[in-house]
Design a protein around this motif. Sequence first.
Motif, short mmCIF file in Angstrom:
data_model
loop_
_atom_site.label_atom_id
_atom_site.label_comp_id
_atom_site.label_asym_id
_atom_site.label_seq_id
_atom_site.Cartn_x
_atom_site.Cartn_y
_atom_site.Cartn_z
N LEU A 194 78.50 23.76 26.63
CA LEU A 194 79.68 23.09 27.19
C LEU A 194 80.08 23.66 28.54
CD1 LEU A 194 82.01 21.06 26.77
CD2 LEU A 194 83.29 22.92 25.70
N LEU A 217 83.61 18.13 18.82
CA LEU A 217 84.60 17.10 18.54
C LEU A 217 84.31 16.51 17.16
CD1 LEU A 217 84.57 15.13 21.93
CD2 LEU A 217 86.35 16.71 21.17
N VAL A 264 89.76 17.73 18.41
CA VAL A 264 89.05 18.81 19.10
C VAL A 264 88.64 19.86 18.10
CG1 VAL A 264 89.32 20.70 20.74
CG2 VAL A 264 90.18 18.44 21.32
N ASN A 278 83.32 24.27 20.72
CA ASN A 278 82.32 23.46 21.42
C ASN A 278 82.04 22.12 20.75
OD1 ASN A 278 80.99 24.34 19.14
ND2 ASN A 278 79.59 25.70 20.23
N LEU A 333 87.22 19.94 26.21
CA LEU A 333 87.09 19.16 24.98
C LEU A 333 88.19 18.12 24.86
CD1 LEU A 333 86.05 21.96 22.47
CD2 LEU A 333 84.63 20.10 23.31
#
Length: 498
Positions: free
Chosen positions: A13, A106, A100, A104, A84
């Motif tokens: 990310l 979702l 979220v 890292n 995020l």
Amino acid sequence: MEKRFMAIWFRHLMTDWLTLKQPELKEIPFVFATLDRNRIVITAANPVAEAQGVHCGMAAADAKAITTDLRILDHIPGKEAKLLRQLGLWCIRYTPIVMVDLPNGLILDISGCAHLWGGERGYLKEIVNKLRSSGYDARAAVADTIGTAWAVARFGKKTPLVEPGMQAQALLSLPPAALRLEPLILEKLQKLGFSIIRSFIQIPRTVLRRRFGEGFLLRLAQALGLEGEILVPLIPPVPYTERLPCLEPVRTKKAIEIAIQKLLETMCLRLQNEGKGIRKAILKCYRIDGKMVQAGISTNRGSHSVSHLVELFELQISKIEPALGIELFLLEAPKVEAIDLIQEKLWDEKPGLQDTALAELLDKLAGKVGANAIHRYLPAEHNWPERSIKQAASLMETPVTRWRTDRPRPVRLLRRPEAIEVMALLPDYPPKVFTYKGRRHIVEKADGPERIEREWWLDQGEHRDYYAVEDADGQRYWLFRSGHYDAAPQWYLHGYFA
């Protein structure tokens, strides 16, 4: 309707985000690092660094020993959560419920949404391809439970689509880490030889509870669908928009001013009731010829003062070309911020950055000369001069450290040091004469040297020996020699004193 969830995992990310901003870093091994217990620890590594053996949790010194050309960057606290959140808000176009999953990932509740993309396979492919085309290394999986979707997205090697009711079969061949367990529990499982979930899933619950605790059983039950799991969705920002249709097309400057006044009165009343103020506003004017023209303003601190905002828009009216006439005005406020009304009242008689009059003055200047011409700088915790300052994000941002006052620093620091020709005695005497942009300066007074070492964890290179000098005309400069003195040392001018 049966529940279906999608888990999205962003494998790199932070490094993907930086590569999007600086594409030249794509082929360079670099990491993010932070200070932890008196040592610098890697928090994120890009694929190039990982391929050379660098990984998260490694000490920066060990990483530098593995690859000498490694670039180490400061970890940005809270950046993962912001990234995020933005990615999650983007995903709302596919489902209204997005959560979220730090640090890292979702989680999406996709129940009843996939058929709009031809089924779950097309739905998953659409989202993942869009994220990858945007520059993010993303993996996703779909299952009946959040836990199974999370596990398959990160550890699955077969299909990312888990059929309804098949979460147990999908978990059997995965490692215990797929259950989102605590590090201490994972260490116990490893010592006991439980390398995959299949090896302990049939053990009686009483035995597992006694060995690993209640949290272990909860995670296992959540993944299997035996226990529910709360999903806290992202709430999209409330749009602040006001519309003003016109009975007849508007063409005059006065009519546009009246429209702006009416729109701001309505919007500012709403913002005032909610304790917020405008930071950025855009006026969109739809003409009868089908075209749209717009003008925008921005403020240094939140404001719901109609008179102040009207004055800012008046500076932009000349950009609005009504042509045959405007039939619809649309005022949008894409950026607002909370305002402490009690403090604002106290600030009326108090000078400083919190003074509303100062903020309004800067807003007016920005409207005339452009917002990019006005900057505010704060000190940063770096010895290297180029990194010792940073641009403030807003007028209200507070510094995390103090300006350095123990050694002289120039009032104006050049963005990049500029090369000069110098005549100096050996070995560490200050310059006697230097030439800058074709002009010869005779040095009358000098102070130094002050040695500033390069921050080795960020980049490599020579140290600098700085001198504060004053020429025969009384002008003072900040000069430095790069590296140790040799046969042909390189000198630079880096700043000007008052």
